[in-house]
Design an enzyme around this catalytic site. Structure first.
Site, PDB file in Angstrom:
ATOM      1  N   LYS A 127       0.828  -1.216   0.000  1.00 40.10           N
ATOM      2  CA  LYS A 127       0.000   0.000   0.000  1.00 40.10           C
ATOM      3  C   LYS A 127       0.858   1.260   0.000  1.00 40.10           C
ATOM      4  CE  LYS A 127      -2.160  -0.566   3.912  1.00 40.10           C
ATOM      5  NZ  LYS A 127      -1.575  -1.798   4.442  1.00 40.10           N
ATOM      6  N   ARG A 177      -8.746   1.517   9.954  1.00 43.17           N
ATOM      7  CA  ARG A 177      -8.308   0.148  10.214  1.00 43.17           C
ATOM      8  C   ARG A 177      -9.326  -0.620  11.037  1.00 43.17           C
ATOM      9  NH1 ARG A 177      -2.487   1.162   9.735  1.00 43.17           N
ATOM     10  NH2 ARG A 177      -1.233  -0.709   9.920  1.00 43.17           N
ATOM     11  N   ARG A 183      11.567  -5.628   4.704  1.00 41.13           N
ATOM     12  CA  ARG A 183      11.390  -4.198   4.461  1.00 41.13           C
ATOM     13  C   ARG A 183      12.417  -3.361   5.227  1.00 41.13           C
ATOM     14  NH1 ARG A 183       5.312  -2.330   4.602  1.00 41.13           N
ATOM     15  NH2 ARG A 183       5.418  -2.687   6.839  1.00 41.13           N
ATOM     16  N   ARG A 221      12.215  -1.292  10.898  1.00 43.90           N
ATOM     17  CA  ARG A 221      11.257  -0.859  11.922  1.00 43.90           C
ATOM     18  C   ARG A 221      11.063  -1.939  12.991  1.00 43.90           C
ATOM     19  NH1 ARG A 221       6.201   0.937   8.391  1.00 43.90           N
ATOM     20  NH2 ARG A 221       5.197  -0.216  10.066  1.00 43.90           N
ATOM     21  N   ARG A 268       0.711  -8.565  13.728  1.00 41.90           N
ATOM     22  CA  ARG A 268       0.090  -7.528  12.888  1.00 41.90           C
ATOM     23  C   ARG A 268      -0.847  -8.142  11.852  1.00 41.90           C
ATOM     24  NH1 ARG A 268       4.796  -4.296  10.526  1.00 41.90           N
ATOM     25  NH2 ARG A 268       3.186  -2.953   9.656  1.00 41.90           N
TER      26      ARG A 268
END
Ligand code: AMP
Length: 224
Positions: free
Chosen positions: A13, A88, A127, A160, A171
């Site tokens: 996204k 969300r 990531r 992160r 998550r």
């Protein structure tokens, strides 16, 4: 124009949204980015959000809705807005529907990105993020030229805390339980819901996205 990007963590996204807003000259409102900025500044919101974010849980709705309302009020009236990572939960979506008319807006289109769970796991754990340029890399699919260093900013990339493997599973579970019900919410809403296959090369995803926007809502996106 108000568009919402919906989809699990790691589906792309952020990357797809960045390219879209750049090409359209829109404003992106990414609640995750706003929360990370609040944490860096050490604001009250940042302090309150910290423990939820580190655990991979959602920050309470009232804090998020307040944050988004403030952001919306500060945007130029004619700016196109792309929400990334918001709403969300169903209460967040309801709060957005209730808040938009006061700034003379409504949700015009919802874009849902989908990909299988194993792909998402690998994408999130690979990531890396540049706090200086904002660019997102992936050590498996889209690495920087020099390992660990941003091509644009020349400064170190960060992994992160909530992209660490142990938080990723949490998550994804949170997404399934709390965010996925939004698919049904938006299927029943008046704005079109575009389904995009996120399990493809980045360029193909962007191209599918642009075709769907042109076909379904008449938004023509030019350029890279
Ligand atoms: P993201 O960068 O969108 O993956 O968000 C990172 C983290 O920020 C999430 O795991 C949540 O803890 C928090 N967060 C971001 N957006 C929201 C939201 N709309 N509602 C609740 N928590 C959020």
């Amino acid at each position: 124009m108000v568009a919402i990007l919906l989809g699990p963590p790691g589906v792309g996204k952020g990357t797809q949204g960045d390219r879209l807003v750049k090409a359209l000259g829109w404003q992106k409102v990414a609640t995750g980015d706003l929360l990370r900025a609040a944490r860096r500044e050490g604001s009250e919101l940042g302090r309150k959000a910290q423990s939820y974010m580190d655990a991979g849980d959602l920050v309470p709705d009232d804090l998020i809705v307040e944050l988004v309302k403030e952001k919306l009020a500060g945007l130029p009236a004619d700016a196109g807005v792309l929400f990334d990572g918001f709403p969300r939960t169903v209460p967040q979506a309801e709060a957005l529907d209730a808040a938009l008319p006061s700034v003379d807006r409504k949700v015009d289109v919802v874009i849902l990105f989908e990909a299988p769970a194993d792909v998402l796991h690998q994408r999130i754990s690979g990531r890396r993020f540049s706090p200086d340029s904002g660019r997102i890399y992936n050590i498996y699919f889209d690495p920087p030229e020099e390992e660990g260093v941003c091509d644009e900013a020349g400064t170190p990339l960060v992994h992160r805390d909530d992209d660490q493997p142990e938080t990723v599973a949490r998550r994804l579970e949170v997404y399934r339980k709390q965010t996925e019900p939004l698919v049904e919410y938006y299927e029943e809403a008046s704005a079109p819901l575009l389904r995009i296959d996120g399990d493809q090369e980045m360029q193909e995803v962007q191209s599918d996205l642009r075709s769907a926007l042109a076909r379904e809502v008449g938004i023509e996106v030019e350029g890279a």
